[in-house]
Design a protein around this motif. Structure first.
Motif, PDB file in Angstrom:
ATOM      1  N   ASP A   1      16.358   4.513   8.113  1.00 43.14           N
ATOM      2  CA  ASP A   1      15.937   5.030   9.411  1.00 43.14           C
ATOM      3  C   ASP A   1      15.926   3.886  10.416  1.00 43.14           C
ATOM      4  N   TYR A   2      16.483   4.138  11.586  1.00 46.56           N
ATOM      5  CA  TYR A   2      16.628   3.116  12.621  1.00 46.56           C
ATOM      6  C   TYR A   2      15.976   3.587  13.915  1.00 46.56           C
TER       7      TYR A   2
ATOM      8  N   ASN B   1      13.510   5.444  22.185  1.00 44.12           N
ATOM      9  CA  ASN B   1      14.625   5.805  23.060  1.00 44.12           C
ATOM     10  C   ASN B   1      15.963   5.823  22.324  1.00 44.12           C
ATOM     11  N   PHE B   2      16.001   5.267  21.115  1.00 42.35           N
ATOM     12  CA  PHE B   2      17.168   5.400  20.241  1.00 42.35           C
ATOM     13  C   PHE B   2      16.672   5.610  18.813  1.00 42.35           C
ATOM     14  N   ALA B   3      17.356   6.492  18.086  1.00 43.58           N
ATOM     15  CA  ALA B   3      17.012   6.728  16.687  1.00 43.58           C
ATOM     16  C   ALA B   3      18.272   7.097  15.928  1.00 43.58           C
ATOM     17  N   ALA B   4      18.335   6.704  14.665  1.00 44.29           N
ATOM     18  CA  ALA B   4      19.506   6.995  13.840  1.00 44.29           C
ATOM     19  C   ALA B   4      19.096   7.004  12.375  1.00 44.29           C
ATOM     20  N   GLU B   5      19.914   7.619  11.562  1.00 48.07           N
ATOM     21  CA  GLU B   5      19.629   7.689  10.132  1.00 48.07           C
ATOM     22  C   GLU B   5      20.920   7.699   9.327  1.00 48.07           C
ATOM     23  N   ASN B   6      20.935   6.957   8.240  1.00 47.84           N
ATOM     24  CA  ASN B   6      21.982   7.033   7.223  1.00 47.84           C
ATOM     25  C   ASN B   6      21.331   7.460   5.915  1.00 47.84           C
ATOM     26  N   ILE B   7      21.985   8.338   5.167  1.00 49.44           N
ATOM     27  CA  ILE B   7      21.507   8.706   3.839  1.00 49.44           C
ATOM     28  C   ILE B   7      22.663   8.603   2.846  1.00 49.44           C
ATOM     29  N   ALA B   8      22.318   8.298   1.619  1.00 51.04           N
ATOM     30  CA  ALA B   8      23.319   8.219   0.550  1.00 51.04           C
ATOM     31  C   ALA B   8      22.672   8.600  -0.762  1.00 51.04           C
ATOM     32  N   ALA B   9      23.472   9.046  -1.709  1.00 53.01           N
ATOM     33  CA  ALA B   9      22.970   9.394  -3.034  1.00 53.01           C
ATOM     34  C   ALA B   9      24.016   9.030  -4.074  1.00 53.01           C
ATOM     35  N   GLY B  10      23.540   8.559  -5.216  1.00 58.74           N
ATOM     36  CA  GLY B  10      24.433   8.249  -6.317  1.00 58.74           C
ATOM     37  C   GLY B  10      24.799   6.789  -6.467  1.00 58.74           C
ATOM     38  N   TYR B  11      24.346   5.927  -5.568  1.00 62.44           N
ATOM     39  CA  TYR B  11      24.636   4.489  -5.639  1.00 62.44           C
ATOM     40  C   TYR B  11      23.463   3.775  -6.307  1.00 62.44           C
TER      41      TYR B  11
ATOM     42  N   ASP C   1      12.279  13.915  14.116  1.00 64.38           N
ATOM     43  CA  ASP C   1      11.036  14.665  13.919  1.00 64.38           C
ATOM     44  C   ASP C   1      10.152  13.951  12.903  1.00 64.38           C
ATOM     45  N   ARG C   2      10.778  13.527  11.807  1.00 58.11           N
ATOM     46  CA  ARG C   2      10.012  12.868  10.735  1.00 58.11           C
ATOM     47  C   ARG C   2       9.527  11.487  11.170  1.00 58.11           C
ATOM     48  N   MET C   3      10.358  10.759  11.943  1.00 59.93           N
ATOM     49  CA  MET C   3       9.937   9.445  12.429  1.00 59.93           C
ATOM     50  C   MET C   3       8.712   9.583  13.334  1.00 59.93           C
ATOM     51  N   GLN C   4       8.754  10.570  14.233  1.00 58.74           N
ATOM     52  CA  GLN C   4       7.619  10.786  15.128  1.00 58.74           C
ATOM     53  C   GLN C   4       6.379  11.208  14.349  1.00 58.74           C
ATOM     54  N   ALA C   5       6.552  12.094  13.372  1.00 52.24           N
ATOM     55  CA  ALA C   5       5.422  12.545  12.567  1.00 52.24           C
ATOM     56  C   ALA C   5       4.780  11.385  11.816  1.00 52.24           C
ATOM     57  N   ALA C   6       5.595  10.394  11.448  1.00 51.26           N
ATOM     58  CA  ALA C   6       5.069   9.212  10.744  1.00 51.26           C
ATOM     59  C   ALA C   6       4.363   8.252  11.693  1.00 51.26           C
ATOM     60  N   GLY C   7       4.565   8.439  13.021  1.00 49.53           N
ATOM     61  CA  GLY C   7       3.907   7.579  13.995  1.00 49.53           C
ATOM     62  C   GLY C   7       4.844   6.727  14.819  1.00 49.53           C
ATOM     63  N   TYR C   8       6.164   6.893  14.645  1.00 58.13           N
ATOM     64  CA  TYR C   8       7.126   6.128  15.431  1.00 58.13           C
ATOM     65  C   TYR C   8       7.408   6.904  16.707  1.00 58.13           C
ATOM     66  N   VAL C   9       6.618   6.631  17.756  1.00 57.80           N
ATOM     67  CA  VAL C   9       6.665   7.422  18.986  1.00 57.80           C
ATOM     68  C   VAL C   9       7.273   6.610  20.124  1.00 57.80           C
ATOM     69  N   ASN C  10       7.534   7.303  21.224  1.00 52.52           N
ATOM     70  CA  ASN C  10       8.094   6.679  22.430  1.00 52.52           C
ATOM     71  C   ASN C  10       9.395   5.926  22.142  1.00 52.52           C
TER      72      ASN C  10
ATOM     73  N   ASN D   1      10.390  -2.273   9.971  1.00 57.22           N
ATOM     74  CA  ASN D   1       9.264  -1.608  10.605  1.00 57.22           C
ATOM     75  C   ASN D   1       8.539  -0.746   9.575  1.00 57.22           C
ATOM     76  N   ALA D   2       7.232  -0.925   9.445  1.00 57.73           N
ATOM     77  CA  ALA D   2       6.463  -0.231   8.414  1.00 57.73           C
ATOM     78  C   ALA D   2       6.467   1.278   8.607  1.00 57.73           C
ATOM     79  N   THR D   3       6.423   1.750   9.859  1.00 56.41           N
ATOM     80  CA  THR D   3       6.401   3.183  10.115  1.00 56.41           C
ATOM     81  C   THR D   3       7.738   3.822   9.761  1.00 56.41           C
ATOM     82  N   LEU D   4       8.836   3.183  10.156  1.00 59.70           N
ATOM     83  CA  LEU D   4      10.152   3.694   9.786  1.00 59.70           C
ATOM     84  C   LEU D   4      10.351   3.636   8.269  1.00 59.70           C
ATOM     85  N   SER D   5       9.826   2.587   7.632  1.00 55.70           N
ATOM     86  CA  SER D   5       9.924   2.476   6.177  1.00 55.70           C
ATOM     87  C   SER D   5       9.195   3.627   5.497  1.00 55.70           C
ATOM     88  N   ALA D   6       8.008   3.980   6.015  1.00 53.20           N
ATOM     89  CA  ALA D   6       7.250   5.088   5.438  1.00 53.20           C
ATOM     90  C   ALA D   6       7.997   6.407   5.601  1.00 53.20           C
ATOM     91  N   ALA D   7       8.593   6.620   6.782  1.00 53.69           N
ATOM     92  CA  ALA D   7       9.354   7.844   7.018  1.00 53.69           C
ATOM     93  C   ALA D   7      10.563   7.918   6.098  1.00 53.69           C
TER      94      ALA D   7
END
Length: 313
Positions: free
Chosen positions: A192-193, A117-127, A106-115, A72-78
């Motif tokens: 971002d999911y 009903n499920f959202a999730a995020e994974n982050i990693a650093a150093g790989y 909050d960031r997904m909605q600000a990017a335009g991913y609205v309405n 999804n382009a909006t989730l990719s941008a976020a």
């Protein structure tokens, strides 16, 4: 080089009223590997780490009998924006300590991913690659639970490469406070999911070949979402087009459909119209780069695939 990862998820009503409550998952088991890498296709644009990660996520989900996720382009941008924020502002957390401790949704909605009903995020650093980052996610129960969450239908990935990274990365405890610093990590990944609604109906994407970046075959497999996970089927009929103008006849819903792409090397798009029992129709599409060996390639007119440099977990 240090390595670290975090995962967080949330669910809310479609109306999005009231505060969002996030919780970290803590159950699940990890499989031994992520699956094979994206197959190399001669004359195709170079596969980016972001594309590689999306494809590996869908390979994992397929191995567990789960539906593939649509990029999804909006989730990719976020995701890209937050990966850049973490690396550029020297912190590692789901909450941005320099911007009001914003949460992923909050960031997904600000990017335009609205309405949603499920959202999730994974982050990693150093790989330093999609494969090593995915291995880290898979070996962590909370991250793995996000990767195989059946309620999710869309994904966005970001990656920021900070070659000047140093041992000054703030490790956030209770935002905006931090327990200390670490690093250098250099590579900051974000996934971002989400799943969302459009005009009161669940957005039901189509996915070509598990979101593989390219193919050498004109015959591709299109996965068609028919409903939200665990809910009654929304789609009763479907039809397809490869040019957005000429359509097949409507046919009964099926989760998979083989489509023959038009001849010629280049980016190809499959369009679908999904209709429910009351006649309401939603239009969706997905694209893939075809290398057609039966038609000579003109390198001057071949489209170039744009690289997006950030990922989030």
């Amino acid at each position: 080089m240090a390595q670290t990862a975090e995962s967080i998820s949330s669910a809310c009503s479609v109306t999005l009223s009231g505060p969002l409550i996030a919780s970290e998952s803590s159950t699940g088991s990890a499989p031994p590997s992520t699956g094979s890498a994206v197959p190399a296709v001669s004359a195709a644009p170079e596969v980016t780490p972001v594309e590689e990660m999306v494809y590996q996520v869908n390979q994992l989900r397929a191995s567990k009998g789960l539906s593939p996720l649509k990029a999804n382009a909006t989730l990719s941008a976020a995701a890209q924006d937050f990966a850049t924020r973490m690396g550029g502002s020297n912190f590692f957390s789901h909450n941005d300590p320099d911007n009001g401790c914003s949460k992923p949704w909050d960031r997904m909605q600000a990017a335009g991913y609205v309405n949603w009903n499920f959202a999730a995020e994974n982050i990693a650093a150093g790989y330093n690659s999609a494969t090593t980052a995915m291995t880290g996610f898979i070996n962590s129960p909370s991250h793995y639970n996000t990767l195989v969450n059946p309620n999710l239908r869309e994904i966005g990935v970001g990656l920021f490469n900070d070659q000047s990274d140093a041992n000054n990365v703030r490790l956030i405890s209770t935002c905006p406070s931090f327990t200390g610093t670490s690093g250098p990590f250099t590579y900051y990944w974000v996934q971002d999911y989400g799943s969302h609604y459009v005009n009161g109906a669940p957005m039901l994407p189509i996915v070509i070949d598990q979101e593989a970046p390219n193919t050498a075959s004109r015959d591709v497999t299109v996965y068609v979402y028919g409903n939200e996970y665990g809910q009654p089927r929304w789609v009763s009929q479907m039809r397809f087009s490869t040019d957005g103008t000429t359509w097949t006849a409507f046919e009964p819903y099926a989760a998979q459909k083989t489509i023959t792409l038009p001849r010629g090397t280049g980016m190809k798009t499959v369009y679908a119209q999904l209709k429910n029992a009351t006649g309401t129709t939603q239009s969706v599409s997905d694209s893939i780069f075809l290398v057609d060996s039966s038609v000579p390639v003109n390198p001057v007119t071949m489209p170039y695939h744009v690289y997006m440099p950030t990922l989030q977990d």
